[in-house]
Design an enzyme around this catalytic site. Sequence first.
Site, PDB file in Angstrom:
ATOM      1  N   ASP A   1      -3.864  39.824  13.618  1.00 21.27           N
ATOM      2  CA  ASP A   1      -4.889  39.167  12.801  1.00 21.27           C
ATOM      3  C   ASP A   1      -5.910  38.546  13.741  1.00 21.27           C
ATOM      4  OD1 ASP A   1      -6.300  38.230  10.648  1.00 21.27           O
ATOM      5  OD2 ASP A   1      -4.834  36.734  10.029  1.00 21.27           O
ATOM      6  N   SER A   2      -7.084  38.287  13.198  1.00 24.28           N
ATOM      7  CA  SER A   2      -8.099  37.617  14.017  1.00 24.28           C
ATOM      8  C   SER A   2      -7.796  36.133  14.139  1.00 24.28           C
ATOM      9  CB  SER A   2      -9.493  37.812  13.410  1.00 24.28           C
ATOM     10  OG  SER A   2      -9.553  37.230  12.118  1.00 24.28           O
TER      11      SER A   2
ATOM     12  N   TYR B   1     -13.824  37.274  11.855  1.00 24.87           N
ATOM     13  CA  TYR B   1     -14.377  38.621  11.768  1.00 24.87           C
ATOM     14  C   TYR B   1     -15.442  38.751  10.680  1.00 24.87           C
ATOM     15  CZ  TYR B   1     -10.938  40.879  14.869  1.00 24.87           C
ATOM     16  OH  TYR B   1     -10.199  41.289  15.956  1.00 24.87           O
ATOM     17  N   GLY B   2     -15.413  37.838   9.726  1.00 16.98           N
ATOM     18  CA  GLY B   2     -16.278  37.958   8.554  1.00 16.98           C
ATOM     19  C   GLY B   2     -17.762  38.014   8.846  1.00 16.98           C
TER      20      GLY B   2
ATOM     21  N   CYS C   1      -4.868  41.704   8.145  1.00 16.69           N
ATOM     22  CA  CYS C   1      -6.249  41.236   7.996  1.00 16.69           C
ATOM     23  C   CYS C   1      -7.001  42.260   7.159  1.00 16.69           C
ATOM     24  CB  CYS C   1      -6.893  41.078   9.371  1.00 16.69           C
ATOM     25  SG  CYS C   1      -8.668  40.748   9.334  1.00 16.69           S
TER      26      CYS C   1
ATOM     27  N   CYS D   1      -8.352  38.151   1.323  1.00 22.39           N
ATOM     28  CA  CYS D   1      -8.199  37.730   2.718  1.00 22.39           C
ATOM     29  C   CYS D   1      -6.875  36.988   2.846  1.00 22.39           C
ATOM     30  CB  CYS D   1      -9.355  36.823   3.134  1.00 22.39           C
ATOM     31  SG  CYS D   1      -9.203  36.198   4.819  1.00 22.39           S
ATOM     32  N   THR D   2      -6.137  37.250   3.903  1.00 23.46           N
ATOM     33  CA  THR D   2      -4.826  36.624   4.072  1.00 23.46           C
ATOM     34  C   THR D   2      -4.908  35.102   4.112  1.00 23.46           C
ATOM     35  OG1 THR D   2      -5.053  36.969   6.461  1.00 23.46           O
ATOM     36  CG2 THR D   2      -3.771  38.583   5.256  1.00 23.46           C
ATOM     37  N   HIS D   3      -5.993  34.570   4.666  1.00 21.41           N
ATOM     38  CA  HIS D   3      -6.146  33.112   4.759  1.00 21.41           C
ATOM     39  C   HIS D   3      -6.135  32.446   3.379  1.00 21.41           C
ATOM     40  CE1 HIS D   3      -7.538  34.100   8.814  1.00 21.41           C
ATOM     41  NE2 HIS D   3      -7.360  32.836   9.127  1.00 21.41           N
TER      42      HIS D   3
END
Length: 268
Positions: free
Chosen positions: A11-12, A43-44, A75, A187-189
Amino acid sequence: MKNKLQILIFDSGIGGLYFYSEIRKYIPHANYIYVLDNEGFPYGNKYKNFIFDRVTNIIIYMHNLYKFDLTIVACNTASSIALSYLKKFFISPVIGIKPDINESVNITKNNIIGLLATKITINYVLSNFFNFKSLNKIKLITLDANELIKLSEEKMRGKIIHLNKIKNILKPILLNKNIPDTIILGCTHLLFFYYEFKKIFPIGTKFIDSKKILLNKSIMLISENYIKKNKIKHQTVYYTKNNRYFKKICPLLNKYGFKYLKKIYIYK
């Protein structure tokens, strides 16, 4: 049968820790390597070529160090851009996470779907799904989740995020005459804001993410390919830059059981 299972999670940022904690419940005996491209985070707001080059170069670099049985691109943005290439490049399985459009279309009652994701993931969804005639009846309301992603990282590091701050970011969706009854967490976040979203959106709103799909794929691919041993207590994180951001998240990584921290020297 394998004596030691190696799983790479990429992931970033630290959003992929959610999947790490979930997968480890079902596959506790593996050696997990969490790769964090903190130099490229987030990354967005980056260009596609930038993301593609970093994701592919870093994951190929890691495969030269370890023989991975499974690679998880945790991600949405990275998966949208590089997953197809990585699947063709490696013999071992590579899986990623992408917005679950089909489920959201199947469960929406008012045919209005909200998508919270990075611009790249939003464009991926628009170009790959919503150009089909079968989806013409669906109205998709999108929101760039870049600010929410940054806030989620602050929350994970222990900072209190007030509900009104999240609500203000979501206003472009909430102020619509007809609010979506189905929200895709692209998004995973955003999984770390699940309970906040439940408070903000109307009762009955459905929230869609791909964690179950990813977990099921992971378990299906490797559950019969290794000998169960004692649970490995300490895992390893590879990071791309020793900056202030990384120093801030070190206590969190330690909390998740990542004792060994190593730098990737692929970029100067």
